[in-house]
Design a protein around this motif. Structure first.
Motif, PDB file in Angstrom:
ATOM      1  N   ASP A   1      -0.270  -4.066   5.681  1.00 56.23           N
ATOM      2  CA  ASP A   1      -1.165  -3.516   6.860  1.00 56.23           C
ATOM      3  C   ASP A   1      -2.547  -4.142   7.043  1.00 56.23           C
ATOM      4  OD1 ASP A   1       1.273  -2.475   7.804  1.00 56.23           O
ATOM      5  OD2 ASP A   1       0.721  -0.418   7.552  1.00 56.23           O
TER       6      ASP A   1
ATOM      7  N   HIS B   1       1.498   3.796   2.377  1.00 56.78           N
ATOM      8  CA  HIS B   1       2.047   4.477   3.418  1.00 56.78           C
ATOM      9  C   HIS B   1       3.469   4.611   3.306  1.00 56.78           C
ATOM     10  CE1 HIS B   1      -1.863   3.818   5.845  1.00 56.78           C
ATOM     11  NE2 HIS B   1      -2.026   4.937   5.146  1.00 56.78           N
TER      12      HIS B   1
ATOM     13  N   HIS C   1      -7.335  -1.325   5.256  1.00 59.37           N
ATOM     14  CA  HIS C   1      -6.260  -0.462   5.712  1.00 59.37           C
ATOM     15  C   HIS C   1      -6.355   0.837   5.033  1.00 59.37           C
ATOM     16  CE1 HIS C   1      -2.679   0.870   7.828  1.00 59.37           C
ATOM     17  NE2 HIS C   1      -2.021   0.985   6.618  1.00 59.37           N
TER      18      HIS C   1
ATOM     19  N   ASP D   1       5.875   4.320   5.669  1.00 60.35           N
ATOM     20  CA  ASP D   1       6.867   3.391   6.230  1.00 60.35           C
ATOM     21  C   ASP D   1       6.879   1.727   5.397  1.00 60.35           C
ATOM     22  OD1 ASP D   1       4.174   3.101   7.047  1.00 60.35           O
ATOM     23  OD2 ASP D   1       4.642   1.844   8.729  1.00 60.35           O
ATOM     24  N   HIS D   2       6.168   1.962   4.151  1.00 61.71           N
ATOM     25  CA  HIS D   2       6.263   0.826   3.152  1.00 61.71           C
ATOM     26  C   HIS D   2       6.675   0.967   2.029  1.00 61.71           C
ATOM     27  CE1 HIS D   2       3.754  -1.891   6.058  1.00 61.71           C
ATOM     28  NE2 HIS D   2       3.382  -0.851   6.605  1.00 61.71           N
TER      29      HIS D   2
ATOM     30  N   HIS E   1       0.913  -1.108   0.023  1.00 62.04           N
ATOM     31  CA  HIS E   1       0.065   0.029  -0.055  1.00 62.04           C
ATOM     32  C   HIS E   1       0.917   1.328  -0.154  1.00 62.04           C
ATOM     33  CE1 HIS E   1       0.823  -0.691   4.323  1.00 62.04           C
ATOM     34  NE2 HIS E   1       0.435   0.387   4.634  1.00 62.04           N
TER      35      HIS E   1
END
Ligand SMILES: [Zn+2]
Length: 341
Positions: A231, A112, A212, A114-115, A110
């Protein structure tokens, strides 16, 4: 590298929602953690990486952001998620210790930060693949930042939080200047399912109902029987449900049920956050979502206002989940919004 840090709950929120922050800046302020188990955002730089071999040449790599998975095929390596830009070279180094084969694919579960924060590093040598909405959300992020961040900046100024003021101001400046082609978004996208074939392994990528976010995918290694959930699964961690990005509490249940019906009972599961586990671990998380929805549904049916519901809602069984204090009420509020009258 210049370090500009956000602090507290805001750091988690902003780092999760906004990939450019993760791409451009060092991560939120590290705090002392008793164990590297659940919340990787806060891990110390010297203790960032931990590689866990799973079955069939699939590995989990714990770091500071969302858990990474990687697979070593006969000719190439496929990686799932890229964490943060500042640690992406270290991630590559860890993978190289396991295999010197070229990293050819990067899947993003996805959008975000932190990914996908390390995408800028990976795109130099790997094909980045994700659901259509991951690309869409990354490309619209400069506009989103210019729309949403000025209010956050004002709040940070009022609170006298200088670090956040600096970080948010930098982001707004970045959003004004960045060119679309500079954004390391996926270059190959799909709308429902995708299969990648490497040697005798088939890697299935399934887009799930909005949970998410509205761009969530999970990755299943058929032969190895390993599933990376992104997530859509926080193991013993209270999830962040990004309603603004199309996420949904009810959707989480649908997504989890879809996955549970598809994978064998003996599958190994890499969550987006938390430790590697099994189907029972995934079902325990599904129970958390079901319980939050149930509490909200009962309150709404009893005519309780959202405010009153949020004042007393508590699910003691989940108090030891990481992030319960920070995110449980937000989950409950979203569940209340979605519950039928
Ligand atoms: Zn996320």
């Amino acid at each position: 590298m210049r370090r500009s840090r956000l602090t507290g709950a805001m750091a988690l929120c902003v780092a999760m929602v906004s990939w450019p922050l993760a791409a451009r800046q060092a991560a939120p302020a590290p705090k002392a953690m008793p164990s590297p188990a659940a919340e990787h955002h806060d891990r110390q730089p010297q203790d960032i990486f931990r590689v866990k071999p799973l079955s069939g040449n699939v590995y989990a790599l714990y770091g500071r952001g969302g858990n990474i998975g990687f697979f070593v095929g006969p000719d190439a390596v496929l990686v799932i998620d890229s964490q943060f830009k500042d640690i992406a070279p270290g991630i590559v180094e860890q993978i190289k210790k396991v295999s010197d084969k070229p990293i050819k694919f990067l899947l993003n579960t996805h959008h975000h930060g932190d990914h996908v924060g390390g995408n800028e590093v990976f795109r130099q040598f790997a094909m980045i693949v994700a659901h259509d909405n991951v690309r869409k959300r990354m490309l619209t992020s400069p506009a989103d930042i210019q729309r949403d961040y000025p209010a956050m900046l004002e709040a940070a100024k009022k609170a006298g939080n200088e670090q956040n003021v600096k970080a948010l101001s930098d982001m707004i400046e970045w959003a004004k200047k960045v060119k679309v082609e500079e954004i390391p978004a996926p270059v190959m996208t799909f709308d429902s399912e995708l299969r990648i074939h490497m040697g005798d392994e088939t890697i299935q990528v399934w887009h799930l109902p909005p949970a998410h976010t509205d761009g969530d995918s999970v990755v299943y290694f058929e032969k190895a029987k390993v599933l990376h959930m992104g997530d859509d699964f926080f193991n013993k961690v209270v999830p962040f449900i990004d309603v603004k990005s199309g996420g949904s509490v009810k959707g989480y249940l649908l997504a989890l049920d879809k996955v549970i019906a598809k994978v064998p009972a003996d599958a190994t599961i890499i969550p987006g956050h938390g430790e590697v586990t099994d189907v029972a671990g995934l079902k325990a998380f599904r129970q958390y979502i079901a319980d939050v929805l149930d509490a909200a549904q009962k309150a709404k049916a009893a005519g309780k206002s959202k405010e009153d519901f949020l004042k007393d809602v508590d699910l003691p069984a989940y108090r030891d989940f990481n992030g319960y204090k920070d995110r449980f009420k937000a989950n409950a509020g979203s569940a209340y919004d979605e519950a039928a009258r």
